[in-house]
Design a protein around this motif. Structure first.
Motif, PDB file in Angstrom:
ATOM      1  N   THR A 195      68.633-103.958 -50.616  1.00  0.00           N
ATOM      2  CA  THR A 195      68.233-102.597 -50.977  1.00  0.00           C
ATOM      3  C   THR A 195      66.966-102.605 -51.808  1.00  0.00           C
ATOM      4  O   THR A 195      66.042-101.809 -51.581  1.00  0.00           O
ATOM      5  CB  THR A 195      69.361-101.901 -51.758  1.00  0.00           C
ATOM      6  OG1 THR A 195      70.495-101.746 -50.900  1.00  0.00           O
ATOM      7  CG2 THR A 195      68.927-100.540 -52.269  1.00  0.00           C
TER       8      THR A 195
ATOM      9  N   ARG B 265      63.385-100.777 -50.896  1.00  0.00           N
ATOM     10  CA  ARG B 265      62.726 -99.789 -51.749  1.00  0.00           C
ATOM     11  C   ARG B 265      61.356-100.265 -52.220  1.00  0.00           C
ATOM     12  O   ARG B 265      60.489 -99.449 -52.573  1.00  0.00           O
ATOM     13  CB  ARG B 265      63.618 -99.475 -52.956  1.00  0.00           C
ATOM     14  CG  ARG B 265      64.900 -98.738 -52.581  1.00  0.00           C
ATOM     15  CD  ARG B 265      65.641 -98.274 -53.813  1.00  0.00           C
ATOM     16  NE  ARG B 265      66.894 -97.591 -53.487  1.00  0.00           N
ATOM     17  CZ  ARG B 265      67.682 -97.004 -54.370  1.00  0.00           C
ATOM     18  NH1 ARG B 265      67.348 -97.040 -55.664  1.00  0.00           N
ATOM     19  NH2 ARG B 265      68.789 -96.404 -53.996  1.00  0.00           N
TER      20      ARG B 265
ATOM     21  N   ALA C  30      72.706 -99.191 -44.725  1.00  0.00           N
ATOM     22  CA  ALA C  30      71.753 -98.885 -43.654  1.00  0.00           C
ATOM     23  C   ALA C  30      70.890 -97.679 -44.008  1.00  0.00           C
ATOM     24  O   ALA C  30      69.708 -97.616 -43.647  1.00  0.00           O
ATOM     25  CB  ALA C  30      72.499 -98.641 -42.341  1.00  0.00           C
ATOM     26  N   ALA C  31      71.471 -96.716 -44.733  1.00  0.00           N
ATOM     27  CA  ALA C  31      70.718 -95.518 -45.137  1.00  0.00           C
ATOM     28  C   ALA C  31      69.574 -95.856 -46.089  1.00  0.00           C
ATOM     29  O   ALA C  31      68.655 -95.055 -46.263  1.00  0.00           O
ATOM     30  CB  ALA C  31      71.663 -94.512 -45.783  1.00  0.00           C
ATOM     31  N   GLU C  32      69.618 -97.029 -46.698  1.00  0.00           N
ATOM     32  CA  GLU C  32      68.537 -97.468 -47.577  1.00  0.00           C
ATOM     33  C   GLU C  32      67.361 -98.062 -46.802  1.00  0.00           C
ATOM     34  O   GLU C  32      66.343 -98.437 -47.388  1.00  0.00           O
ATOM     35  CB  GLU C  32      69.054 -98.522 -48.564  1.00  0.00           C
ATOM     36  CG  GLU C  32      70.024 -98.001 -49.593  1.00  0.00           C
ATOM     37  CD  GLU C  32      69.336 -97.274 -50.739  1.00  0.00           C
ATOM     38  OE1 GLU C  32      68.095 -97.121 -50.697  1.00  0.00           O
ATOM     39  OE2 GLU C  32      70.042 -96.847 -51.671  1.00  0.00           O
ATOM     40  N   GLY C  33      67.495 -98.171 -45.484  1.00  0.00           N
ATOM     41  CA  GLY C  33      66.442 -98.782 -44.687  1.00  0.00           C
ATOM     42  C   GLY C  33      66.669-100.254 -44.428  1.00  0.00           C
ATOM     43  O   GLY C  33      65.744-100.974 -44.042  1.00  0.00           O
TER      44      GLY C  33
ATOM     45  N   CYS D 127      71.342-103.396 -40.765  1.00  0.00           N
ATOM     46  CA  CYS D 127      72.700-103.917 -40.931  1.00  0.00           C
ATOM     47  C   CYS D 127      73.333-104.360 -39.607  1.00  0.00           C
ATOM     48  O   CYS D 127      74.540-104.620 -39.561  1.00  0.00           O
ATOM     49  CB  CYS D 127      73.579-102.867 -41.606  1.00  0.00           C
ATOM     50  SG  CYS D 127      73.189-102.603 -43.350  1.00  0.00           S
TER      51      CYS D 127
ATOM     52  N   ALA E 183      77.178 -98.146 -43.449  1.00  0.00           N
ATOM     53  CA  ALA E 183      76.379 -96.921 -43.333  1.00  0.00           C
ATOM     54  C   ALA E 183      75.578 -96.655 -44.599  1.00  0.00           C
ATOM     55  O   ALA E 183      74.413 -96.224 -44.537  1.00  0.00           O
ATOM     56  CB  ALA E 183      77.287 -95.732 -43.018  1.00  0.00           C
ATOM     57  N   GLU E 184      76.184 -96.917 -45.757  1.00  0.00           N
ATOM     58  CA  GLU E 184      75.498 -96.638 -47.015  1.00  0.00           C
ATOM     59  C   GLU E 184      74.295 -97.556 -47.207  1.00  0.00           C
ATOM     60  O   GLU E 184      73.232 -97.118 -47.661  1.00  0.00           O
ATOM     61  CB  GLU E 184      76.472 -96.783 -48.179  1.00  0.00           C
ATOM     62  CG  GLU E 184      75.941 -96.226 -49.492  1.00  0.00           C
ATOM     63  CD  GLU E 184      77.004 -96.181 -50.580  1.00  0.00           C
ATOM     64  OE1 GLU E 184      76.617 -96.219 -51.762  1.00  0.00           O
ATOM     65  OE2 GLU E 184      78.202 -96.103 -50.248  1.00  0.00           O
TER      66      GLU E 184
ATOM     67  N   THR F 226      79.841 -97.058 -55.385  1.00  0.00           N
ATOM     68  CA  THR F 226      78.735 -97.281 -54.459  1.00  0.00           C
ATOM     69  C   THR F 226      78.916 -98.564 -53.678  1.00  0.00           C
ATOM     70  O   THR F 226      79.572 -99.508 -54.140  1.00  0.00           O
ATOM     71  CB  THR F 226      77.397 -97.356 -55.236  1.00  0.00           C
ATOM     72  OG1 THR F 226      76.326 -97.571 -54.333  1.00  0.00           O
ATOM     73  CG2 THR F 226      77.410 -98.469 -56.262  1.00  0.00           C
TER      74      THR F 226
END
Length: 309
Positions: free
Chosen positions: A50, A54, A79-82, A85, A76-77, A40
């Protein structure tokens, strides 16, 4: 809290972590068969950001990746958490950071990290994102030149400037602590900073030496904190949970603590909130992947301390 929460800036590490679960790893040299593997995007600041996302915040990450194929995937990973970046820089010719982590049957871990000095070279002050957009800043010790810039500018803007004082050379810890309003140290990091003081004494010594809020996290023993020089030391116990993986728990603690500070919470509530979030992370294998949501964190906080927000 309704709607998006305050925005905090997180500065430091962004890595690719490959984690192996090996129940009997502590038996010594030899061959092992893993009980599970997780790969990860991770890193101290990335994990903290992150956690803040959350938990209801709108964090941003200022980190450094290489010009390799791994860099965009890491961005990208996260950024996908909100996490915003857009401040993450990409260094042509640099190599993105990676880590190998082994977690044993008790949840303890061994971490090997590879940072490329080209990728982690000092930034220009002009690269710092506009601090007027943020309510707090948190830095780790893995990109110290960027950390110093962020702490100095956060303090100048009147914002909470939080240092994650983990294991690092003493001169780096001392330098960054001088610029922080809040030093939140792991017990090993605090021991380096205070020449071996035990956690409770270390918290008081850090506050006195650097004129700041100081907190030392001591694993299952909980956290010791001092709100400023000459003030009494307080203790917050940790919630009791079934520990699966402690990797990333400190990062989640720092993310939750910084998010609570950005929301204007008091010291005790900040540490209770962070302790609950970190405890929940320990119940999940996979570092950043275990960062909890706000609802579950407040529930555990209320169950443990009988005081939710």
């Amino acid at each position: 809290m309704s709607g998006p929460g305050p925005k905090a800036l997180f500065v430091g590490a962004l890595t690719r972590d490959t984690l192996y679960r090996v129940d009997d790893f502590s038996r010594g040299p030899g061959k092992y068969i893993t009980e599970g593997t997780v790969s990860t995007a991770s890193g101290m600041a990335a994990n903290a950001a992150t956690a803040a996302a959350r938990l209801g915040g709108c964090p941003a990450l200022w980190a450094s990746v290489g010009g390799d194929a791994l860099g965009p995937a890491l961005i990208a990973e996260i950024a996908a958490e909100g996490v915003d970046c857009s401040p993450v820089r990409r260094v042509p010719g640099g190599r993105s950071a990676s880590a190998t982590i082994i977690v044993d049957g008790s949840g303890e871990r061994w971490v090997l990290v590879d940072y490329d000095p080209v990728t982690q070279r000092a930034p220009e002050a002009s690269e710092l994102p506009d601090m007027s957009a943020y309510a707090a800043a948190m830095v780790d010790v893995r990109w110290p030149e960027a950390a110093r810039i962020a702490l100095t500018n956060a303090r100048a803007a009147g914002l909470p400037a939080v240092l994650d004082a983990d294991v690092a050379p003493k001169e780096i810890l001392e330098d960054l602590s001088r610029h922080a309003s809040h030093v939140v140290a792991s017990a090993p990091g605090a021991a380096i900073l205070t020449d071996g003081a035990a956690p409770e004494a270390a918290a008081a010594r850090i506050a006195e030496t650097f004129g700041c809020f100081a907190c030392v996290t001591d694993g299952a023993a909980g956290s010791f904190f001092v709100e400023g020089p000459g003030l009494p030391t307080s203790h917050i116990p940790n919630p009791v949970v079934e520990v699966i993986d402690t990797n990333g728990a400190g990062d989640v603690f720092h993310g939750a603590f910084t998010q609570a500070l950005a929301e204007g919470q008091g010291a005790t509530d900040c540490i209770r909130f962070a302790s609950a979030a970190a405890a929940l992370k320990c119940t999940v294998l996979g570092g950043r992947l275990g960062a909890p949501n706000r609802k579950n964190t407040l529930k555990l906080m209320d169950e443990t301390y009988h005081a939710s927000r």
